[in-house]
Design a protein around this motif. Structure first.
Motif, short mmCIF file in Angstrom:
data_model
loop_
_atom_site.label_atom_id
_atom_site.label_comp_id
_atom_site.label_asym_id
_atom_site.label_seq_id
_atom_site.Cartn_x
_atom_site.Cartn_y
_atom_site.Cartn_z
N PHE A 13 0.84 -1.19 0.00
CA PHE A 13 0.00 0.00 0.00
C PHE A 13 0.88 1.24 0.00
N ASN A 14 0.28 2.39 -0.30
CA ASN A 14 1.01 3.63 -0.60
C ASN A 14 1.78 3.47 -1.91
N THR A 15 1.12 2.92 -2.92
CA THR A 15 1.72 2.71 -4.24
C THR A 15 1.06 3.62 -5.27
N GLN A 16 1.81 3.90 -6.34
CA GLN A 16 1.26 4.70 -7.43
C GLN A 16 0.26 3.90 -8.26
N GLU A 17 0.61 2.65 -8.56
CA GLU A 17 -0.28 1.79 -9.33
C GLU A 17 -1.23 1.07 -8.37
N ASN B 176 7.31 -0.52 -12.19
CA ASN B 176 6.03 -1.21 -12.40
C ASN B 176 4.98 -0.91 -11.34
N ILE B 177 5.39 -0.55 -10.13
CA ILE B 177 4.43 -0.34 -9.05
C ILE B 177 4.49 1.09 -8.54
N GLY B 178 5.66 1.57 -8.21
CA GLY B 178 5.83 2.94 -7.78
C GLY B 178 5.48 3.17 -6.33
N SER B 179 6.03 4.27 -5.80
CA SER B 179 5.83 4.62 -4.40
C SER B 179 5.31 6.03 -4.28
N GLN B 180 4.39 6.24 -3.33
CA GLN B 180 3.87 7.57 -3.07
C GLN B 180 3.27 7.60 -1.67
N TYR B 181 3.04 8.79 -1.16
CA TYR B 181 2.36 8.92 0.12
C TYR B 181 0.86 8.85 -0.15
N ASP C 160 11.94 -12.20 -5.05
CA ASP C 160 13.31 -11.78 -4.74
C ASP C 160 13.84 -10.75 -5.73
N GLN C 161 13.21 -10.65 -6.91
CA GLN C 161 13.67 -9.70 -7.93
C GLN C 161 12.75 -8.48 -8.03
N ILE C 162 11.78 -8.36 -7.12
CA ILE C 162 10.79 -7.29 -7.23
C ILE C 162 11.40 -5.91 -7.00
N GLU C 163 12.44 -5.83 -6.19
CA GLU C 163 13.02 -4.52 -5.88
C GLU C 163 13.56 -3.84 -7.13
N GLU C 164 14.10 -4.64 -8.07
CA GLU C 164 14.69 -4.06 -9.27
C GLU C 164 13.65 -3.35 -10.14
N SER C 165 12.43 -3.86 -10.16
CA SER C 165 11.40 -3.29 -11.04
C SER C 165 10.28 -2.60 -10.27
N PHE C 166 10.44 -2.43 -8.95
CA PHE C 166 9.35 -1.88 -8.15
C PHE C 166 9.03 -0.44 -8.55
N SER C 167 10.05 0.40 -8.68
CA SER C 167 9.81 1.81 -9.01
C SER C 167 9.15 1.96 -10.37
#
Length: 627
Positions: free
Chosen positions: A89-93, A135-140, A126-133
């Protein structure tokens, strides 16, 4: 009325006869777990760092991903039928069935829901960190001037994921990872109060449905996570419970990260016994295994081409004609030049010791039962009226009489392969302020045979000398030594089996296609650093001097005949083992062509256990070789 007099509190009632809506049934241990890992993916989680044990800096988000990955690996071994889901949660997508903003349900198969943990899920995660920004993104997800409430949405989605199954048959848990102790800190006035109230109500609704919410807070070295700001109200923590949670928060996170690889067996009934009390009077008892050994799974032979399991078939061929013949319905035994024919039923009847499982022989005072009579874990017995009505009434009367008179029952255990005497010891119910600690029932202790009990003094008695007797000084130094090296709160469950841990580590490396086998710490090795402390060294030296004298040298110790024999066997095994190319035999799957005696050469030479069938020996060799 008689039943109420015997058992007014219904502590001996049968679980199967309970009302499905009763609180007692809901409190029983569930058979599986449904878990949602709820991860805060805000920029604060991605930027705040902490130092690990090896002084490396990692973000809280990286630490959380590592914990979840290790938990998934452990869960496959612990209880492979559990089902999990990972929710950010707190994701862009957004990706969830409720189409709520700021919540992303991560899956490896594309199915938005709970699923059993698999190697594919762990490898992708285990590989999600590489593509997190990307494919999913972070936001408040909770910002001033907006009515969006990502925490409310996340709990809603997690609750929807956990709709599967019943709270009576499964434990439902939400594990919440976050480093934000004040999720509504940017809000003000009525909006803040309203969002706080609705979020707390959403959490309460989930808890009312039997879902437990567990917080795993992440702190930094300069600022501790303050649970009392918001999450104490959500979790219902007050006074002592709040203090206990705060002190154990870090330990819970470490436990999740460093979980022991072990099989978790539920305490459930594994069979029923019939206890014959007197002529024509029998009762039925449910048996529960309190402790069971964990062993590697059974070996399955696979076809080298199709990779399908091989099925073994047995056929009888006529020695004269070569024709396929049916299996003979009878077997024979040569006796005085005659072949005595026996059918399968007759052989089974001859092996049967008794027609009942347990037969009561009498009673003895509890003082007659010694500590060394307990050779293996006991079996817990509890009455059941499924097949024999009235078993509970008779059991209660027997149970209370044994407690009142301080006696235990002696019974014959009619196992055809290992008949023996057992002791039935009554256990009273133990309760505390939080509920039942130990249930009432009977422990079945497997008593040893006379030949199993050895008298140590007999080993030292001969025609010319007497058995040595310890002096007061020797007893004093031995007592000091034992007190000094006493392990506080010791439990065998604290130590893992290194052979099993290596077996699981190899399975993990194969399933996840890891290049290196995870390092396993052998907790059974002596604590050399601890044993070298001056206080322990002093009491060891005092004990050595009191028993052996000042001039004692270990090299002067007399080697016994048994030690010489064991050394000769070990030397022979080392010599014979050198004649085989074990690496080649293992790589070409030719170990199965060797005899059991040949396989034991390798095991003995490498100081490994030699017990078990041929398949177990091969598995032990392959595990030791890291194959």
């Amino acid at each position: 009325m008689a039943m109420m007099e015997l058992d007014p509190d219904d502590v001996f009632r049968d679980d199967d006869d309970d009302d499905p809506a009763s609180s007692f049934l809901q409190g029983r241990e569930s058979s599986k777990e449904y878990v949602v890992y709820l991860v805060d993916a805000s920029p604060k989680m991605l930027t705040t760092s902490s130092l690990t044990d090896d002084q490396n800096s990692v973000t809280h988000f990286q630490m959380t991903l590592k914990c979840i990955s290790e938990s998934l690996k452990t869960r496959i071994i612990n209880s492979s039928y559990d089902e999990v889901a990972i929710c950010f949660f707190n994701t862009q997508e957004k990706k969830n069935l409720q189409d709520l903003n700021g919540v992303f349900v991560y899956t490896a198969t594309g199915q938005d829901g709970l699923d059993r943990p698999t190697a594919r899920l762990i490898k992708n995660f285990d590989q999600i960190e590489e593509s997190f920004s990307k494919n999913i993104g972070s936001q408040y997800g909770i910002v001033s001037g907006s009515r969006e409430n990502s925490l409310y949405n996340a709990i809603w989605v997690a609750q929807a994921l956990l709709r599967k199954g019943s709270a009576k048959t499964a434990d439902k848990r939400i594990l919440l990872f976050t480093n934000e102790d004040d999720p509504f800190g940017s809000m003000k006035g009525v909006i803040k109060l309203d969002m706080t109230r609705t979020t707390l109500q959403r959490a309460k609704d989930a808890q009312d449905l039997g879902i437990s919410i567990e917080l795993l807070p992440l702190s930094t070295t300069d600022r501790e996570f303050n649970v009392s700001i918001f999450y104490a109200d959500m979790l219902g923590l007050e006074d002592d419970a709040l203090v206990e949670f705060t002190s154990s928060a870090v330990e819970r996170l470490e436990d999740l990260k460093d979980q022991l690889r072990k099989r978790m067996f539920k305490k459930r009934r594994y069979r029923t016994f019939t206890l014959s009390i007197a002529n024509g009077v029998s009762i039925e008892l449910s048996a529960y295994a309190l402790l069971r050994p964990t062993i590697p799974g059974a070996i399955t032979w696979l076809d080298s081409v199709t990779n399908l399991p091989l099925k073994a078939e047995r056929s009888l061929i006529c020695a004269d004609t070569g024709a396929l013949v049916q299996e003979a319905p009878k077997q024979f035994l040569s006796y005085r030049n005659q072949d005595i024919k026996l059918s399968v039923e007759e052989i089974s009847q001859m092996k049967r010791i008794t027609t009942v499982h347990l037969r009561l022989l009498g009673f003895k005072p509890l003082t007659c039962l010694k500590d060394y009579h307990n050779l293996k874990p006991s079996t817990f017995l509890f009455p059941t009226d499924e097949e024999m009505i009235g078993s509970t009434k008779i059991f209660i009367a027997l149970h209370r009489s044994m407690l009142r008179l301080d006696r235990f029952a002696v019974a014959f255990f009619g196992n055809s392969s290992h008949p023996q005497l057992v002791a039935l010891i009554a256990q009273d119910e133990i309760t505390s302020a939080s509920g039942q600690v130990e249930p009432p029932g009977v422990h079945m202790i497997y008593l040893p045979y006379c030949d199993d009990i050895r008298n140590p003094e007999e080993l030292h008695i001969n025609a010319t000398s007497k058995a040595p007797v310890a002096s007061d000084e020797q007893i004093k130094t031995a007592t000091a030594l034992m007190r000094r090296v006493d392990l506080k709160d010791f439990s065998v469950c604290q130590f893992s089996n290194p052979a099993l841990q290596k077996h699981y580590a190899i399975l993990q490396a194969l399933a996840l296609e890891e290049k290196e086998i995870p390092e396993i710490k052998d907790e059974t090795l002596p604590d050399e650093e601890g044993m070298a402390r001056p206080g322990i060294v002093k009491v060891v030296d005092e004990f050595r001097v009191s028993v052996y004298g000042e001039n004692y040298e270990e090299t002067d110790n007399i080697i016994s005949e048994a030690s010489k024999k064991r050394k000769a066997i070990a030397d022979k095994a080392v010599h014979e083992s050198a004649n085989y190319n074990w690496e080649d035999l293992a790589d070409n799957a030719k170990l199965k062509d060797l005899t059991v005696a040949e396989l034991k050469y390798y095991l003995t030479a490498h100081k490994l256990p030699v017990a078990g069938k041929k398949e177990a020996l091969i598995s032990r060799i392959l595990t030791h070789m890291g194959k």
